[in-house]
Design an enzyme around this catalytic site. Sequence first.
Site, PDB file in Angstrom:
ATOM      1  N   CYS A 131     102.356 -33.329  47.475  1.00  0.00           N
ATOM      2  CA  CYS A 131     103.098 -34.166  48.396  1.00  0.00           C
ATOM      3  C   CYS A 131     103.039 -33.620  49.947  1.00  0.00           C
ATOM      4  O   CYS A 131     102.619 -34.218  50.793  1.00  0.00           O
ATOM      5  CB  CYS A 131     104.353 -34.837  48.074  1.00  0.00           C
ATOM      6  SG  CYS A 131     105.750 -33.637  47.426  1.00  0.00           S
ATOM      7  N   HIS A 243     109.719 -35.766  53.566  1.00  0.00           N
ATOM      8  CA  HIS A 243     109.567 -34.387  53.722  1.00  0.00           C
ATOM      9  C   HIS A 243     109.114 -33.991  55.318  1.00  0.00           C
ATOM     10  O   HIS A 243     108.482 -34.673  55.845  1.00  0.00           O
ATOM     11  CB  HIS A 243     108.185 -33.942  53.022  1.00  0.00           C
ATOM     12  CG  HIS A 243     108.292 -33.621  51.498  1.00  0.00           C
ATOM     13  ND1 HIS A 243     109.895 -34.112  50.810  1.00  0.00           N
ATOM     14  CD2 HIS A 243     107.524 -33.530  50.272  1.00  0.00           C
ATOM     15  CE1 HIS A 243     109.609 -33.999  49.628  1.00  0.00           C
ATOM     16  NE2 HIS A 243     108.273 -33.559  49.291  1.00  0.00           N
TER      17      HIS A 243
END
Length: 353
Positions: A131, A243
Amino acid sequence: MNPKVAVVGATGNVGREMLSILAERGIPARDVTALASERSIGVEVSYGEDDVLKVEDLDKFDFAGIDIALFSPGAKVSAAHAPRAADAGAVVIDNTSQFRMEPDVPLVVPEVNPGAIAQYRKRGIIANPNCSTIQLVVALKPLHDLARAKRVVVSTYQSVSGAGREAMDELFNQTRAVFVNDAISKEHFTKQIAFNCIPHIDVFMEDGATKEEWKMAVETRKILDPDIAVHATCVRVPVFIGHAEAVTVEFERPISVADARAALKNAPGISVVDHRVDEGYVTPQEVAGEDPVFVSRIRRDPTVRHGLSFWVVADNLRKGAALNAVEIAEILMRDHLQPGVKRMSDVKARGGG
């Protein structure tokens, strides 16, 4: 004709997001099968706003007739079942770390290296990157094309959802415990995550880096350019979804802030929000449920020749995992799986294997 799709790991964070995105993209529920381990048999998972799917047993499932299998069940499960699905004729798009660095498996981010998808014929498997790597390379690609990146230093601020539902529960429970003065219980993380930051994601390696930091380096080189030097520090932060990354890049050629901003604005999959005022940037709290990779804080780094720094944020469950996999599937169906030759077994039978 709609593809027949199986979602493996359908009860997990990423699996549920895959189902949500498939529904958004208009794949009928009748063409989607939800799979998980034996303990989840019969569990109902949402498919869009109106439909639910009952989870079936992965161990007993026959993948014959499935065109595309989206996997996110954990590396060990993918190692056992992804080759089985490919042998049955499905093209596997695997979100785990199991196949990413195998030389005959393409590692793909559609905005960066869509041409690599064609390599699926070698084994019937396409790997989804980590990710944190995905959002990094999406932002690096237009800048690398403009001035060629030599060295990247990145510090990540990664939400707990990247570690699964239990990690999200731990953050919630610890936060509540702090407010009511209960004892803090640590089960998933090595240290308290509530009101804290932990510079430790995955296992430590011999050189002192964690495996998450290693992944960012080797995956970026495989996807974008084998000559890029990458140094990462990966940190878990008390955020549920999203994130963030602080990135500094040293380029081979001069690159101005204005040119970098223009290149990023014109690149697919990127939204530039870069205003030098209060609130003129994007934070993880704002990106949950959003598809783009957001870039802010673009500025010159005067400490190195041809240096540039910026801030990158994305929903790690969507673009960092599920959305990237579905976008690969869409390109696969559009450009590579011909009508009447949809499955790997058909391709091999016609001499394309």
